[in-house]
Enzyme design. Structure first.
Site, short mmCIF file in Angstrom:
data_model
loop_
_atom_site.label_atom_id
_atom_site.label_comp_id
_atom_site.label_asym_id
_atom_site.label_seq_id
_atom_site.Cartn_x
_atom_site.Cartn_y
_atom_site.Cartn_z
N ASP A 86 -4.84 3.59 -1.86
CA ASP A 86 -5.92 3.95 -0.93
C ASP A 86 -6.44 5.34 -1.25
O ASP A 86 -5.75 6.34 -1.02
CB ASP A 86 -5.40 3.91 0.51
N HIS B 121 -1.38 -1.39 -4.09
CA HIS B 121 -2.63 -1.02 -3.45
C HIS B 121 -2.69 0.51 -3.28
O HIS B 121 -1.79 1.11 -2.68
CB HIS B 121 -2.71 -1.71 -2.09
N MET C 89 -11.55 -5.66 5.83
CA MET C 89 -10.69 -4.80 6.65
C MET C 89 -10.34 -5.52 7.94
O MET C 89 -11.22 -6.05 8.63
CB MET C 89 -11.41 -3.48 7.00
N ASP D 184 -6.73 -6.35 4.73
CA ASP D 184 -6.12 -5.02 4.67
C ASP D 184 -6.11 -4.41 6.06
O ASP D 184 -7.15 -4.15 6.65
CB ASP D 184 -6.92 -4.15 3.69
N MET E 9 -12.15 4.42 -0.44
CA MET E 9 -12.82 4.70 0.83
C MET E 9 -13.51 6.04 0.66
O MET E 9 -13.07 7.07 1.20
CB MET E 9 -11.80 4.69 1.97
N MET F 180 -9.02 8.13 -0.26
CA MET F 180 -9.88 8.54 0.87
C MET F 180 -10.37 9.96 0.63
O MET F 180 -9.61 10.82 0.17
CB MET F 180 -9.09 8.49 2.17
N HIS G 193 -8.42 0.94 -3.81
CA HIS G 193 -9.32 0.77 -2.66
C HIS G 193 -9.99 2.11 -2.38
O HIS G 193 -9.37 3.02 -1.82
CB HIS G 193 -8.50 0.27 -1.46
N SER H 201 0.85 -1.20 0.00
CA SER H 201 0.00 0.00 0.00
C SER H 201 0.88 1.24 0.00
O SER H 201 1.67 1.46 0.93
CB SER H 201 -0.90 0.01 1.23
C1 DX5 Z 1 -6.27 1.89 5.64
C2 DX5 Z 1 -5.89 1.35 4.29
C3 DX5 Z 1 -4.80 0.36 4.26
C4 DX5 Z 1 -3.49 0.82 4.87
C5 DX5 Z 1 -2.88 -0.37 5.53
O1 DX5 Z 1 -7.59 2.28 5.69
O2 DX5 Z 1 -7.00 0.74 3.66
O3 DX5 Z 1 -4.58 -0.11 2.95
O4 DX5 Z 1 -2.58 1.32 3.93
O5 DX5 Z 1 -1.74 0.05 6.18
P1 DX5 Z 1 -0.93 -0.91 7.16
O6 DX5 Z 1 -0.44 -2.06 6.33
O7 DX5 Z 1 0.15 -0.02 7.66
O8 DX5 Z 1 -1.88 -1.34 8.21
ZN ZN Z 2 -6.54 -0.19 1.71
#
Ligand code: DX5
Ligand code: ZN
Length: 226
Positions: free
Chosen positions: A37, A35, A139, A177, A70, A39, A68, A11
């Site tokens: 993210d 990956h 998650m 994740d 969010m 947001m 991903h 990620s």
């Molecule tokens: C958080 C993200 C994850 C995050 C995971 O909401 O969806 O993908 O990057 O990070 P680690 O591996 O540090 O928990």
């Molecule tokens: Zn994620």
């Protein structure tokens, strides 16, 4: 049929955002997916990156992108990521009133379709929808921030989803994740996960590519056990 090999998806949330292309290239040849993210400061309190960054980054690497989302209103935004060349586009069940219809649109746009389930959402109401999806992201933290502690109880959802997928002969990647690292990946794999997001565990390592290979080895061993 032999079990599929594990997918490890670093990620970039844990990478240096000023050097994203370099950070992605640092895991080329080792990572299966990158990956990303996204947001929006509404679905989750945090704010990260969006479509323009994904479009630019797409040109900088050959590694498939696992996006991903969010975000609220995934119906409005998700297809743009498929058009930008994302391999897999995952949106949250909690943000969508018609997940199956959006999955269909994503597939029509040439992407795999993923459904994400946040920490406080039960899996049962969504099991029947899984034939419409290629990926189920469970998650193992509360969505929103990297670097949180893995929640082992989430693996009950992984196991339930894997049982359901097996019984229905579904071709489904089950992705975990949050807090995935050397000390947690094997239990996630044993529960039935076969795709593993890792942010901190990869990008805080001295050698991110080596960290990916190590994680994949641990997952593969756990997946091979009866
Ligand atoms: C958080 C993200 C994850 C995050 C995971 O909401 O969806 O993908 O990057 O990070 P680690 O591996 O540090 O928990
Ligand atoms: Zn994620």
């Amino acid at each position: 049929m032999s079990a599929p090999s594990p997918v490890v998806a670093p990620s970039i949330l844990a990478a240096d955002f000023a050097r994203l292309a370099d950070e992605v290239r640092a895991v080329e040849g080792a990572a299966d997916w990158i990956h990303v993210d996204v947001m929006d400061n509404h679905f989750v309190p945090n704010l990260t990156i969006g479509l323009p960054v994904v479009q630019s980054l797409r040109a900088a690497t050959t590694i498939p992108f696992d996006v991903h989302l969010m975000i609220e209103e995934p119906r409005r935004w998700a297809p743009g990521y498929a058009d930008a060349g994302a391999y897999n586009v995952t949106f949250h069940a909690e943000a969508s009133d018609n997940p199956v219809s959006l999955a269909k649109d994503l597939r029509a746009a040439g992407a795999k379709a993923g459904l994400a389930i946040d920490r406080d959402t039960p899996i049962e109401p969504y099991l029947e929808l899984l034939p419409s999806f290629d990926t189920l992201l469970i998650m193992t933290i509360k969505a929103g921030f990297g670097g949180q502690k893995f929640i082992p109880a989430m693996l009950d959802k992984v196991a339930a989803a894997r049982r359901h997928a097996k019984a229905g002969h579904l071709e489904l990647r089950i992705e975990v994740d949050g807090g995935i690292a050397e000390d947690t990946i094997a239990e996630a794999a044993a529960a039935g996960a076969d795709a593993f997001v890792a942010g901190t565990a990869v990008y805080s390592a001295q050698d991110p590519a080596e960290a990916v290979r190590k994680l994949r080895g641990l997952a593969a061993r756990a997946m091979a056990e009866p």
